[in-house]
Design an enzyme around this catalytic site. Structure first.
Site, PDB file in Angstrom:
ATOM      1  N   ASP A   1       0.856  -1.194   0.000  1.00 53.50           N
ATOM      2  CA  ASP A   1       0.000   0.000   0.000  1.00 53.50           C
ATOM      3  C   ASP A   1       0.888   1.239   0.000  1.00 53.50           C
ATOM      4  O   ASP A   1       2.040   1.188   0.436  1.00 53.50           O
ATOM      5  CB  ASP A   1      -0.860   0.036   1.272  1.00 53.50           C
ATOM      6  CG  ASP A   1      -2.037  -0.925   1.217  1.00 53.50           C
ATOM      7  OD1 ASP A   1      -2.276  -1.536   0.161  1.00 53.50           O
ATOM      8  OD2 ASP A   1      -2.718  -1.063   2.250  1.00 53.50           O
TER       9      ASP A   1
ATOM     10  N   ARG B   1      -1.210  -0.837  -8.608  1.00 52.39           N
ATOM     11  CA  ARG B   1      -2.560  -0.362  -8.280  1.00 52.39           C
ATOM     12  C   ARG B   1      -2.537   1.170  -8.352  1.00 52.39           C
ATOM     13  O   ARG B   1      -1.730   1.807  -7.668  1.00 52.39           O
ATOM     14  CB  ARG B   1      -2.965  -0.796  -6.872  1.00 52.39           C
ATOM     15  CG  ARG B   1      -4.336  -0.262  -6.437  1.00 52.39           C
ATOM     16  CD  ARG B   1      -4.539  -0.341  -4.926  1.00 52.39           C
ATOM     17  NE  ARG B   1      -4.381  -1.670  -4.408  1.00 52.39           N
ATOM     18  CZ  ARG B   1      -3.990  -1.916  -3.152  1.00 52.39           C
ATOM     19  NH1 ARG B   1      -3.730  -0.940  -2.310  1.00 52.39           N
ATOM     20  NH2 ARG B   1      -3.853  -3.160  -2.739  1.00 52.39           N
TER      21      ARG B   1
END
Ligand SMILES: Cc1cc2nc3c(=O)[nH]c(=O)nc-3n(C[C@H](O)[C@H](O)[C@H](O)COP(=O)(O)OP(=O)(O)OC[C@H]3O[C@@H](n4cnc5c(N)ncnc54)[C@H](O)[C@@H]3O)c2cc1C
Length: 308
Positions: A134, A184
């Site tokens: 992340d 992402r």
């Protein structure tokens, strides 16, 4: 305005204590968090996979302040990898990791976080699955991308996240749009200053579309992390333009957000992954979800006024 206030509130220890203790909070949190313990998260993951979705599991926790806490976070992930391997979910379930939970902000934290995540990435490779790093606030981007580059030399399936609100992201996108690179793309969920990040929603959306075009035109594996119908349409258009095979990119949405849309996309044959957070340390994650969407705040306020 409200979003900025909520992001500030997410750093307030006093509000944290009050909200975490309020029983009503729990009911709202349940919508966004798949349980406090691993078995509940695995049950939720199994259910989503049975519906044709994939998952990326996030053991909640960030901003750890001791080496021992970082080790505890790593061990929680190792247990999740074991659980995924034990039920043979490796092709449909992966892990999302916040390096701050692995000690990134501690003195010598870059190396400590790398060592911790290396252990998880190695276990994940053995279990036939992958890890995605992340992206957190802008002060961590250089360190996180360096960890990503290092991990990818040994575990090429490791994914990263880029945030379209950051001014640097077009350059980072070009650098990461490489063969086999799983990226992402999100808009960004932290409060950042104007010399670092775009502040205007339309400009952030435009930057998202530009960065997405770079990723979709390249040889990597784009992961479209957005609930925004315009970003989803844009990805579908770009996939057609660049003749992308259906298995060469995926949509990603958060647990509890637009569940019907998640299933609709999966039903159309798109790879669709649900970001599935679990664990007791849900406060920061929960506050960011309230900050980015007034409807989530309304949902919370409604829960405060109803007993059911
Ligand atoms: C899988 C995933 C992983 C993420 N990982 C990170 C990360 O590592 N780092 C990070 O900084 N951020 C991360 N984020 C959060 C991200 O940065 C955004 O804050 C968040 O996704 C909100 O932006 P959005 O693109 O979804 O849509 P927004 O810009 O919030 O909304 C745009 C429009 O989309 C529609 N919409 C949005 N949400 C809903 C909803 N729930 N129901 C109905 N319509 C809706 C509405 O029409 C809305 O006007 C992640 C998000 C996802 C989905």
């Amino acid at each position: 305005m409200l979003g900025a206030a909520l992001l500030s509130a997410s750093r307030s220890p006093r509000l944290r204590r009050t909200l975490v203790a309020a029983p009503v909070t729990r009911r709202v949190v349940d919508r966004f968090v798949a349980g406090e313990q691993l078995p509940a998260a695995m049950a939720a993951a199994g259910h989503l996979v049975s519906l044709g979705l994939m998952v990326t599991m996030d053991h909640l926790g960030e901003d750890v302040t001791t080496v021992a806490d970082a080790t505890t976070a790593r061990d929680a992930y190792l247990r999740a990898v074991d659980a995924i391997g034990a039920v043979g979910l490796g092709s449909a379930a992966e892990l999302s990791v916040k390096l701050s939970a692995f000690g990134q902000a501690l003195p010598g934290g870059h190396d400590a976080a790398l060592a911790n995540v290396e252990a998880v990435a190695a276990a994940a490779s053995d279990a036939g699955t992958t890890v995605t790093l992340d992206m957190e606030d802008s002060t961590t981007v250089d360190s996180t991308l360096a960890v990503l580059r290092s991990l990818r030399t040994r575990h090429p399936g490791t994914g990263g996240v880029l945030q379209s609100y950051l001014l640097r992201t077009p350059d980072d996108t070009r650098a990461l749009a490489a063969e086999g690179s799983r990226v992402r793309l999100v808009k960004g969920a932290y409060r950042e200053p104007p010399d670092t990040a775009l502040q205007d929603k339309r400009a952030i959306d435009r930057a998202y579309e530009q960065c997405l075009a770079i990723l979709m035109a390249g040889p990597g594996y784009p992961m479209i992390g957005s609930h925004d119908p315009r970003m989803i349409d844009c990805a579908q258009r770009l996939a057609r333009t660049y003749g992308r095979a259906a298995d060469s990119f995926e949509f990603q949405m958060l647990y509890g957000m637009r569940p019907r849309e998640q299933q609709r996309l999966a039903g159309l044959g798109y790879r669709t992954r649900v970001y599935l957070p679990y664990g007791t340390d849900w406060y920061g994650y929960f506050m960011r979800r309230l900050a980015e969407r007034p409807a989530n705040v309304l949902f919370f306020l409604r829960a405060l006024t109803t007993r059911a």
